[in-house]
Design a protein around this motif. Structure first.
Motif, mmCIF file in Angstrom:
data_model
loop_
_atom_site.group_PDB
_atom_site.id
_atom_site.type_symbol
_atom_site.label_atom_id
_atom_site.label_comp_id
_atom_site.label_asym_id
_atom_site.label_seq_id
_atom_site.Cartn_x
_atom_site.Cartn_y
_atom_site.Cartn_z
ATOM 1 N N GLY A 71 0.738 -1.104 0.061
ATOM 2 C CA GLY A 71 -0.049 0.069 -0.238
ATOM 3 C C GLY A 71 0.769 1.035 -0.242
ATOM 4 O O GLY A 71 2.136 1.252 -0.324
ATOM 5 N N SER A 72 0.163 2.553 0.430
ATOM 6 C CA SER A 72 1.039 3.574 0.343
ATOM 7 C C SER A 72 2.009 3.568 1.413
ATOM 8 O O SER A 72 1.660 3.519 2.468
ATOM 9 N N GLN A 73 3.193 3.975 0.917
ATOM 10 C CA GLN A 73 4.256 4.152 1.905
ATOM 11 C C GLN A 73 4.366 5.621 2.554
ATOM 12 O O GLN A 73 5.029 5.914 3.517
ATOM 13 N N ALA A 74 3.187 6.594 2.157
ATOM 14 C CA ALA A 74 3.498 7.659 2.837
ATOM 15 C C ALA A 74 2.807 7.925 4.297
ATOM 16 O O ALA A 74 3.049 8.441 4.920
ATOM 17 N N THR A 75 2.146 6.634 4.361
ATOM 18 C CA THR A 75 1.612 6.693 6.060
ATOM 19 C C THR A 75 1.976 5.308 6.135
ATOM 20 O O THR A 75 1.086 4.653 7.245
#
Length: 99
Positions: A71-75
């Motif tokens: 998934g998103s690595q930003a979070t």
């Protein structure tokens, strides 16, 4: 001709000086040393497999509770923390059998 002999002699001396220390430090391993290194290698391999199994089991549990590694690595940190929070039972929850 004298110069060629001098160069050849210097080269021979240089090669022999370079090879002598290598020959003096090269020592054959005894049977006990060989078996202990094999034992420690087998032990390290077993420990590595156990660590990998624990890591994979933990990752599987996190995935069951909603963590998506792709998934998103930003979070990233928050996603793992959320999955860990869902994984642990809440200590403040009221039991279902309570009146």
């Amino acid at each position: 001709m004298f110069q060629n002999r001098t160069i050849a002699l210097c080269a021979a001396v240089l090669v022999s000086v370079m090879l002598v220390p290598a020959a003096t430090f090269a020592q054959p391993m005894g049977a006990s040393e060989a078996s202990s290194s094999v034992t420690s290698k087998a032990q390290r391999k077993a420990e590595s497999k156990a660590r990998r199994a624990r890591k994979n089991a933990e990752l599987t549990e996190l995935k069951k509770h909603g963590y998506n590694a792709a998934g998103s690595q930003a979070t990233y940190p928050q996603n793992v923390q959320n999955a860990e929070a869902r994984q642990k039972p809440s200590t403040n929850a009221i039991p279902a059998s309570a009146p």
